[in-house]
Design a protein around this motif. Structure first.
Motif, short mmCIF file in Angstrom:
data_model
loop_
_atom_site.label_atom_id
_atom_site.label_comp_id
_atom_site.label_asym_id
_atom_site.label_seq_id
_atom_site.Cartn_x
_atom_site.Cartn_y
_atom_site.Cartn_z
N SER A 227 12.76 16.27 -4.85
CA SER A 227 11.34 15.95 -4.63
C SER A 227 10.73 15.12 -5.76
CB SER A 227 10.53 17.24 -4.47
OG SER A 227 11.16 18.13 -3.58
N THR A 228 11.45 14.10 -6.21
CA THR A 228 11.03 13.37 -7.40
C THR A 228 10.38 12.02 -7.11
OG1 THR A 228 13.30 12.53 -7.56
CG2 THR A 228 12.71 14.44 -8.92
N GLY B 258 0.83 -1.20 0.00
CA GLY B 258 0.00 0.00 0.00
C GLY B 258 0.86 1.25 0.00
N GLY B 259 0.71 2.08 1.01
CA GLY B 259 1.47 3.33 1.05
C GLY B 259 1.15 4.23 -0.12
N THR B 260 2.00 5.23 -0.33
CA THR B 260 1.76 6.19 -1.41
C THR B 260 1.78 5.52 -2.77
OG1 THR B 260 2.85 7.87 -0.05
CG2 THR B 260 2.47 8.40 -2.36
N LEU C 158 9.49 2.71 -4.60
CA LEU C 158 10.81 2.36 -4.06
C LEU C 158 11.27 0.98 -4.46
CD1 LEU C 158 10.45 3.85 -0.45
CD2 LEU C 158 11.57 4.88 -2.44
N SER C 159 10.36 0.09 -4.80
CA SER C 159 10.76 -1.24 -5.26
C SER C 159 11.46 -1.15 -6.63
CB SER C 159 9.56 -2.17 -5.35
OG SER C 159 8.59 -1.66 -6.25
N ILE D 223 6.73 7.64 -9.26
CA ILE D 223 5.57 6.76 -9.13
C ILE D 223 4.58 7.07 -10.26
CG2 ILE D 223 3.55 6.21 -7.71
CD1 ILE D 223 5.30 6.81 -5.24
N GLN D 224 4.31 8.34 -10.46
CA GLN D 224 3.40 8.74 -11.54
C GLN D 224 3.88 8.23 -12.89
OE1 GLN D 224 2.87 13.12 -9.79
NE2 GLN D 224 1.89 12.87 -11.76
#
Length: 506
Positions: A343-344, A12-14, A333-334, A349-350
């Protein structure tokens, strides 16, 4: 009737809930069903996030309005990043969102500024950025709608509570038929070694089969790393920091519409202002400083009273050689890690989500996977080079860390970009970030003035720039303070309007 394809998101998470929300929004329920597996027993990295303007496009595509988003995530608006002590101790500059000045007859503004400076203009280049000037004065308003207006020449992002954003998107996704399963993954199943994933075995006894598996398990990289064996490309020879100590604190006054990145003896410290608190962290290299020293530095420089216990995070800069293996795609992060200097994290993720959606019609063919891997790896490398640039351009000699940063051998890709700017101020359109702001902010100036500027008489050029500076200052003076803007926005938006719940932990 066609059986819907099943997409299973691990974690889950962001990253997980951004993925779930975007897929639920974009994919027809008649063709796809989505399950997300997460466990409340496994913590998330979320320490508060500083973002770049692309997050506004993501929210807009999901139909999320700015007022409900800001109310739900305690967000503040962000016009750029202030870098303190990066070039020389005692100096600071802002890397703004938007334009520097205004181009003239196709000549980029930094060429005009460079020529005028050599002819006697003594004005910092950030004085010609609406975003930077407004940030320094803690003012904010959305850009003007007319592209002809000076107040249209900037853009903005947010500082947000990452855990609250994940909760917000979880509600959004569950309202759109995403199924959440509370469990830990015990085994990743395949029909044969090296083959596609067929199912996840969970600690609750359930087994989830799917056509696609999205790895959002963070640094654990449970699917793409442990089971798919995707090689990790280590970039720590250039990005030396490998630890962070984080600690939120009380606010110290009116909110700043920018992130602070303050260089320290063995790395740098962030301050991210939210509506209700300030997020703080010291990113450092453990070869140059102990955890105890790092914690002491952070505590002694907090702008307000600490609100929690410190947390330490381990990481290594790098990226998976393949982010999509068989039917498994790594997002967040995976997939890779680049420190939060620019701040990327959410942007990457996007990118992973957007490219997966682009290539999903290609099903499981090699061409789609290869193109996805190439495009995402290139994006990671472009941002990597931009972050390395900040360390390499330092003029500090006061600690071993900064001396070693100056002395490192750069990737060839970055060497070429630096030489192009140093020689003639050239900036590749594919480069990430506003290079002139960072290069000039850290004292890398072009050796040659653009030949096209020579046709402009010096006094005329200086007069034009002085007038532009005055015009920007006058327009910024009309803007409200950011806290006033946020208060008026949130006051009009009861959180329950969107059906989203507040509180809780993911």
């Amino acid at each position: 009737m066609t059986t819907p394809q099943h997409i299973c998101i691990a974690g889950g998470g962001t990253a997980g809930w951004m993925t779930a929300a975007a897929l639920a929004n974009r994919l027809p329920h008649s063709h796809y069903r989505i399950t997300l597996v997460e466990s409340a027993q496994i913590g998330t990295v979320g320490v508060g996030e500083s973002t770049i303007p692309h997050i506004r496009q993501f929210n807009s595509a999901l139909g999320i309005t700015e007022d409900e988003f800001i109310a739900a995530t305690s967000a503040t608006c962000k016009l750029g990043i202030e870098f303190t002590d990066w070039g020389k101790v005692g100096e600071s500059y802002i890397h703004p969102f938007g334009e520097l000045g205004k181009p003239l007859a196709g000549i980029e503004f930094h060429h005009l500024w460079q020529a005028a400076s050599l002819q006697g203009l003594d004005v910092p280049i950030e004085s010609f950025s609406v975003a930077a000037v407004a940030a320094r004065q803690r003012k904010f308003s959305p850009p003007h709608a007319s592209r002809e207006h000076l107040l249209s020449t900037y853009t903005y992002a947010y500082h947000l509570d990452a855990s609250a954003y994940a909760r917000f998107l979880r509600d959004y996704a569950e309202q759109r038929q995403v199924i959440r399963v509370e469990a830990q993954i015990r085994e990743v199943k395949r029909d044969h070694e090296g083959g596609p994933i067929t199912a996840l075995s969970l600690d609750n006894g359930e087994q989830i089969s799917a056509d696609w598996f999205i790895d959002c398990t963070g640094f654990r990289s449970l699917l793409i790393g442990d089971y798919s064996q995707a090689e990790f490309i280590d970039w720590s020879e250039w990005l030396k920091t490998n630890r962070a100590v984080v600690l939120p604190c009380e606010k110290d006054g009116p909110s700043r519409p920018y992130t602070k990145a303050m260089a320290r003896d063995a790395g740098w410290q962030w301050q991210i202002p939210l509506q209700h608190r300030i997020g703080n962290g010291y990113v450092y290299c453990s070869d140059y400083i102990s955890d105890e020293e790092a914690e002491h530095t952070l505590r002694s420089t907090l702008p307000g009273e600490a609100l929690a216990d410190v947390r330490f995070l381990d990481f290594k800069a790098g990226c998976r050689k393949q982010l999509w293996v068989q039917n498994c795609v790594a997002i967040g992060l995976s997939a890779g890690f680049l420190e939060p200097l620019e701040s990327t994290s959410i942007f990457l993720i996007q990118m992973g989500i957007a490219k997966f959606l682009e290539h999903l019609p290609g099903t499981h063919n090699d061409a789609a996977r290869n193109q996805y891997n190439r495009e995402l790896t290139e994006q990671y490398q472009v941002i990597r080079d931009f972050i390395i640039l900040h360390y390499y351009l330092t003029q500090r000699h006061d600690t071993p860390f900064w001396r070693d940063c100056q002395a490192m051998t750069l990737p060839d890709s970055l060497t070429e970009l630096i030489l192009a700017f140093r020689d003639s101020g050239l900036v590749d359109k594919k480069q990430y970030g506003l290079w002139p702001a960072v290069c000039i902010g850290q004292h890398l100036h072009p050796k040659q003035v653009d030949s096209r500027v020579a046709a402009i008489p010096p006094q005329q050029l200086i007069g034009m720039l002085n007038q532009l500076k005055s015009d920007i200052a006058a327009q910024v003076a009309t803007l409200p303070n950011m806290d006033d803007y946020l208060s008026s926005l949130v006051a009009q938006t009861p959180l329950q309007k969107s059906g989203m719940r507040a509180g809780g932990q993911v």
